[in-house]
Structure formats: structure tokens, C-alpha cells
Design a protein around this motif. Structure first.
Motif, PDB file in Angstrom:
ATOM      1  N   ILE A  79      -3.719  18.451  35.251  1.00 26.55           N
ATOM      2  CA  ILE A  79      -4.153  18.670  33.783  1.00 26.55           C
ATOM      3  C   ILE A  79      -4.075  20.444  33.740  1.00 26.55           C
ATOM      4  N   LEU A  80      -4.479  20.960  34.410  1.00 22.36           N
ATOM      5  CA  LEU A  80      -4.424  22.359  34.326  1.00 22.36           C
ATOM      6  C   LEU A  80      -2.890  23.037  34.413  1.00 22.36           C
ATOM      7  N   LEU A  97     -12.779  22.466  32.595  1.00 27.04           N
ATOM      8  CA  LEU A  97     -12.364  21.057  32.611  1.00 27.04           C
ATOM      9  C   LEU A  97     -12.824  19.880  33.417  1.00 27.04           C
ATOM     10  N   SER A  98     -13.698  20.281  34.502  1.00 27.76           N
ATOM     11  CA  SER A  98     -14.295  19.301  35.377  1.00 27.76           C
ATOM     12  C   SER A  98     -15.170  18.270  34.561  1.00 27.76           C
ATOM     13  N   SER A 150     -11.037  25.807  35.058  1.00 23.28           N
ATOM     14  CA  SER A 150     -11.452  24.697  35.908  1.00 23.28           C
ATOM     15  C   SER A 150     -12.815  24.070  35.754  1.00 23.28           C
ATOM     16  N   TYR A 202      -1.488  22.281  30.966  1.00 20.01           N
ATOM     17  CA  TYR A 202      -1.935  23.285  30.083  1.00 20.01           C
ATOM     18  C   TYR A 202      -1.273  24.617  30.239  1.00 20.01           C
ATOM     19  N   PHE A 260      -9.492  18.480  26.590  1.00 21.62           N
ATOM     20  CA  PHE A 260      -9.211  19.898  27.002  1.00 21.62           C
ATOM     21  C   PHE A 260      -8.594  20.971  25.904  1.00 21.62           C
ATOM     22  N   TYR A 267      -3.076  29.807  33.381  1.00 23.98           N
ATOM     23  CA  TYR A 267      -4.200  29.409  34.148  1.00 23.98           C
ATOM     24  C   TYR A 267      -4.989  30.770  34.480  1.00 23.98           C
ATOM     25  N   LEU A 279      -7.645  17.883  38.393  1.00 19.00           N
ATOM     26  CA  LEU A 279      -7.620  19.057  37.859  1.00 19.00           C
ATOM     27  C   LEU A 279      -6.537  19.776  37.875  1.00 19.00           C
ATOM     28  N   ALA A 286      -8.190  13.112  28.729  1.00 22.89           N
ATOM     29  CA  ALA A 286      -8.890  14.366  29.234  1.00 22.89           C
ATOM     30  C   ALA A 286      -8.080  15.746  29.022  1.00 22.89           C
ATOM     31  N   PHE A 287      -6.530  15.621  29.091  1.00 22.75           N
ATOM     32  CA  PHE A 287      -5.637  16.609  28.554  1.00 22.75           C
ATOM     33  C   PHE A 287      -5.988  17.205  27.296  1.00 22.75           C
TER      34      PHE A 287
END
Length: 533
Positions: free
Chosen positions: A333-334, A354-355, A351, A337, A371, A346, A330, A367-368
Motif C-alpha cells: 500500500i505504501l 497506515l498500520s 507506516s 501511495y 489511507f 514515502y 504495509l 485500506a489504501f
């Protein structure tokens, strides 16, 4: 600024708190969910009304949708129609989502997708390097700084004599003076006004050029600019460098680098604030995803701790390995971003979105980008000015008013016609009102609608059929309005204040039927879409 935003406390006051209505902080922290019978649809047909007769897109059906060169047949029309009517089998979500979220073009071949996949991996890795460099621009080996300091000794003897003091000492002095002027990087982070300063990411080979600014930041930036403009001038005319015209271009680069350090200092402060909050949110993330992702649930403790150390995660000793691993992913990737989209950075609540994506996607770069595709629409929920939130709440209010004037008048009496009681549904897209699997079903249908609109399929195909709902970018808002309309009788007969509505609705989380909700949302789209739009 919403309670889900940058501060990890909820004690800051809102500019709307003086309103006769409840404060924004109060409204945002509460929710309403629904589960009573849906309005009568008459003869309207819904893609979800016969849910029991339909089955999610299976792996065999998915394989059959492709031609020999790996292209989706008929431009993806059949594929999107199937997803929006029945969802996707969990076993193929990782393959299907990149199509729904715009990472892959619906008309792309397998070879083209391989190229995109490789490119996206490299872009993600570059963002991760920027995350590490942002807080330590000197000591992480900045390329531009290294290039300047490694210039040929034969170019200018005077430059050689002064190089160390001009490069290292000036840069460190600039950072030190900024640190003294601004104080601790964490000072004032609970003040919303001070958290809106500029974030500028400067890199020679990065053409993204994103910047984060508002009215108050413009003043600060102007002031900083004046200071830095004066310093390079005196620097270039100093006794050590005057008379050496040949070194001007190199010294200009050094001066430019110093300005970049000044700007990146504030960027580092913003990033550090976001990082602190996202780490807390990551540690607090729930474990609902575990049973849906057995491979990630079985991660070793050694791997989990290694990932946690890599992103600076702390205070995770009480968590089991799979949750440590999930939290570390998490954060990674956050962070990326926040660099990719510094205007948003952020915000608490991201989150939650994204989870579930991490639970489906085992590769971080995939995943990124999923998202990023999701946030293409959802990012407006996290803007400082909250213009996107206001627009969506206004749309929900219009839908309810157009569909049921009696309910709307009752909401007016309770001073709830602005629909702030569905704030959380809008921000985290039903993530806390539905179960994990239901959330993914709703998102997939919503993404299929958005993909159809991007591809121009809505107008050319479904838009012509009156008795079927056309794809809409606002399916979420129709679903939210449907959840409120389902509770019409209870709201009118039982609730006489906003507090009562919120208390009752808080207890309804997890009790919604997602396919019934979509069925009712379809009815609203069919009857009101043109009017509301």
C-alpha cells in the motif's frame, strides 16, 4: 528534512543546527506527553465531558441510521454527532471509516457506493501495476513500447530495416548512458538535497499528471531536457531515416518513448529509495494491532510468505506469520501511495499511520483509499519544506500563549516557545503517545470533525451553538496544546531546561486519557477557536 523523512539514518545535519536552541534532529526525536488536571472550564459543555454515560456507535444504531435505499438520514448529521461524542464500536469500523474519510459521500445511496467501490478497486490495481512497471519499464511489457514496435511492416521498408536498432538499442543505450552519468541509484540518497529530484509518472491513459520537484530539481530537469531534445533531432535526420517523411510520426513516438525512459530512470531511483526505507519500516512495525484484529492474526504462514515474496520483502524470518503478512501489506500500500502522490512519496512515519488502518481493513484496496483519505490532511506533515509542520507548531504555540501566558513565558525562558517538543505528536498524530484503541478513538473524532466541515455541517448546525465546540480541522492541535497545558504545574516548577522537559515527557508515553484529552481540547476550541483561526 525531518528525522522521520526519507533517510533511514539520523546522522544528516540540519540547516538549523547552528541555532542556539537544540538541533532539529534532537528536537524531533523527543516528545512530551501530559496527564495532569485540566483547566477549569466553568459552565462550558463538552461532548466528551460525560463520557461514562455515552456508548460508542453500535451496529444496531449504525443500521438504523440508513433509509431503505441505503442513504444516511439527515445527510449524516446524527451519525457524525454520535461519532464525535462517543466513537465507534470496533466491530463496524471497516464499514464506517470510508464515510468519515471521504471515500463515500455522506448523501450517497448503496448503489452509488457499490459503483465507487468497484472503481476504487480498479484504480488501486492499476497503481500496483505501475509499481511493478516503474522499476522495469521495458521488461515488464510497456504498452506504448509494444505498440511502436508492432507497427505494420508495409508502412515503411526503411523503418523496418532499422526498427530493431532504433527501438531496442537506442532505448538500452539511453538507459546505459544515464546509469553511467548518475552512478549507482543509491549514491547520495543520504544527502537531502539530492533526494529532491523530479519524479514524473508518464502514462497515456493516466490523467493524474503528478510531479515532484523543487528548486534544485528544476536545474537538473532543465539539463536533462536539453540533452533529450537534441537526440531526437539527430535521430530523425539520420541517413537511415532521411527522405522517409511518412515515418516521422512513428519515429517521433519512438523518440518520445526514449525521453520517457530517461525521465522514468530518475523516477525509478526515487522509488527504489522509498521502497528500501518502507521495507525496513514495515519489518520493524510493532505488533500492538494483533489483539485487535484476530482474523489477520490467524493468517497462515503460506499466505504470509506468498505476500512477502510478491512485494520483495526480505529478512523477515524472525517474524511470526501475522507480522510478515502485515509488513507485506504495509509495503504494497505504501508503494501504491508513493505512485499516487509522488510529491510526498514515502517518508518515515507514514507506516505508523497506515498500520492501524490495515488492522481494521482486511481488503488492501479499501485500506489504501482510507489511507489516501487520511493523508489528505496528514500529507502536509511529510513535505520536504516542512511548511505544514511549522504552521501546526505555530498554532499550538498560539493556543498555549492565548490560554496561559504564565506557562508561555516559562517556555520562552527555556527557548521552547516554538513548541518543537511536540513535533512527533504532530507528525504521527499521537500514534506513539496513545494506546492502539485510544489512537483510533482520537482519529475517529478528528475525522468526524473533518467530515462535518467537508459537508458544510459545522456552520449550519453546531457552529450556531455557543456552548458546544464547533467542528474544526485543527482538533489535533487543540488536543496537543491541551496535553501540554495539563502539565503546566510540573513544567513550571520542575523543568529548567529543554532537556529536562524532553526526558520527563519521553517517559509519559501511553499514560494519557484520550477522552479527558478530548474534553480539554473541546474547552480550548470553544474559548479560542475564533481567535486562533
Amino acid at each position: 528534512m525531518s528525522a522521520l523523512r526519507r533517510s533511514d539514518t539520523s546522522s544528516s545535519s540540519s540547516p538549523h543546527s547552528s541555532s542556539p536552541k537544540l538541533s532539529w534532529i534532537h528536537l524531533r526525536s523527543l516528545l512530551i506527553v501530559a496527564s495532569s488536571p485540566a483547566p477549569d472550564r466553568g459552565s462550558l459543555r463538552s461532548p466528551w465531558s460525560r463520557r461514562k454515560r455515552k456508548h460508542a456507535l453500535t451496529i444496531n444504531q449504525w443500521t438504523d441510521l440508513f433509509t431503505s435505499d441505503g442513504k444516511l438520514r439527515d445527510g449524516g448529521r446524527k451519525f457524525l454527532k454520535k461519532v464525535r461524542s462517543a466513537g465507534i464500536d470496533p466491530s463496524i469500523r471497516a464499514e464506517v471509516w470510508p464515510f468519515l474519510l471521504g471515500i463515500y459521500n455522506l448523501k450517497s445511496s448503496e448503489a452509488e457506493r457499490n459503483v465507487v467501490r468497484s472503481q476504487k478497486r480498479k484504480e488501486y490495481e492499476k497503481l500496483r501495476r505501475q509499481c511493478r512497471r516503474l522499476l522495469n519499464p521495458i521488461y515488464e511489457g510497456d504498452n506504448e513500447f509494444s505498440d511502436i514496435c508492432e507497427m505494420s511492416y508495409t508502412d515503411s521498408p526503411s523503418f523496418i530495416e532499422q526498427r530493431d536498432s532504433l527501438c531496442i538499442e537506442e532505448v538500452l543505450s539511453a538507459r546505459e548512458s544515464l546509469s553511467i552519468e548518475r552512478g549507482s541509484p543509491h549514491n547520495g540518497i543520504l544527502n537531502e538535497a539530492s533526494s529532491t529530484s523530479n519524479l514524473v509518472i508518464i502514462e497515456e491513459d493516466d490523467k493524474r499528471g503528478l510531479a515532484h520537484a523543487d528548486a534544485s530539481a528544476d536545474v537538473t530537469d532543465s539539463s536533462d531536457s536539453d540533452d533529450t531534445d537534441e537526440e531526437p533531432e539527430s535521430f530523425l535526420m539520420s541517413p537511415a531515416t532521411s527522405g522517409h517523411v511518412g515515418t516521422d510520426s512513428k519515429l517521433t513516438k519512438i523518440a518520445s518513448f526514449i525521453r520517457e525512459i530517461r525521465r522514468s530512470d530518475q523516477a525509478a531511483e526515487d522509488f527504489a529509495t522509498w521502497q528500501r526505507i518502507m521495507r525496513l519500516d514495515a519489518i520493524r512495525a510493532n505488533a500492538e494491532w494483533i489483539i485487535h484484529s484476530p482474523a489477520q492474526a490467524a493468517v497462515s504462514k503460506e499466505k504470509a510468505i506468498k505476500c512477502a515474496i510478491a512485494v520483495g520483502l526480505k529478512d523477515y524470518d524472525h517474524l511470526e506469520p501475522c507480522r510478515i503478512y502485515h509488513a507485506a501489506r504495509l509495503v504494497a500500500i505504501l508503494e501504491a501511495y508513493a505512485i499516487y502522490d509522488p510529491e510526498i512519496g514515502y517518508c518515515q512515519g507514514m507506516s505508523d499511520l497506515l498500520s492501524p488502518i490495515l488492522a481494521v481493513m482486511e481488503e488492501d484496496h479499501q485500506a489504501f483509499w482510507c489511507f489516501v483519505g487520511f493523508m489528505r490532511k496528514a500529507r502536509h506533515n511529510f513535505r520536504l519544506d516542512e511548511a505544514g509542520i511549522r504552521r501546526q507548531l505555530n498554532t499550538v504555540s498560539k493556543i498555549i500563549k492565548s490560554k496561559d501566558s504564565h506557562l508561555y513565558r516559562h517556555l520562552e525562558k527555556l527557548q521552547a516557545e516554538d513548541c518543537f517538543f511536540v513535533y512527533r505528536m504532530v507528525v504521527v498524530i499521537f500514534r506513539r503517545e496513545l494506546t492502539f484503541e485510544q489512537t483510533l478513538c482520537l482519529w475517529e473524532v478528528m475525522w468526524a470533525d473533518q467530515a462535518a466541515i467537508r459537508a458544510g455541517i459545522g456552520k449550519s448546525v453546531w457552529g450556531r451553538i455557543r456552548l458546544r465546540a464547533p467542528p474544526t480541522d485543527d482538533l489535533l492541535l487543540y488536543a496537543i496544546a491541551a496535553s501540554v497545558l495539563q502539565r503546566k504545574k510540573l513544567i513550571i516548577e520542575k523543568y529548567s531546561s529543554m532537556d529536562e522537559i524532553m526526558r520527563e515527557c519521553n517517559s509519559m508515553a501511553g499514560q494519557l486519557d484520550v477522552w479527558k484529552l478530548l474534553d480539554d481540547a473541546h474547552d480550548l476550541v470553544v474559548t479560542l477557536h475564533d481567535k486562533i483561526r
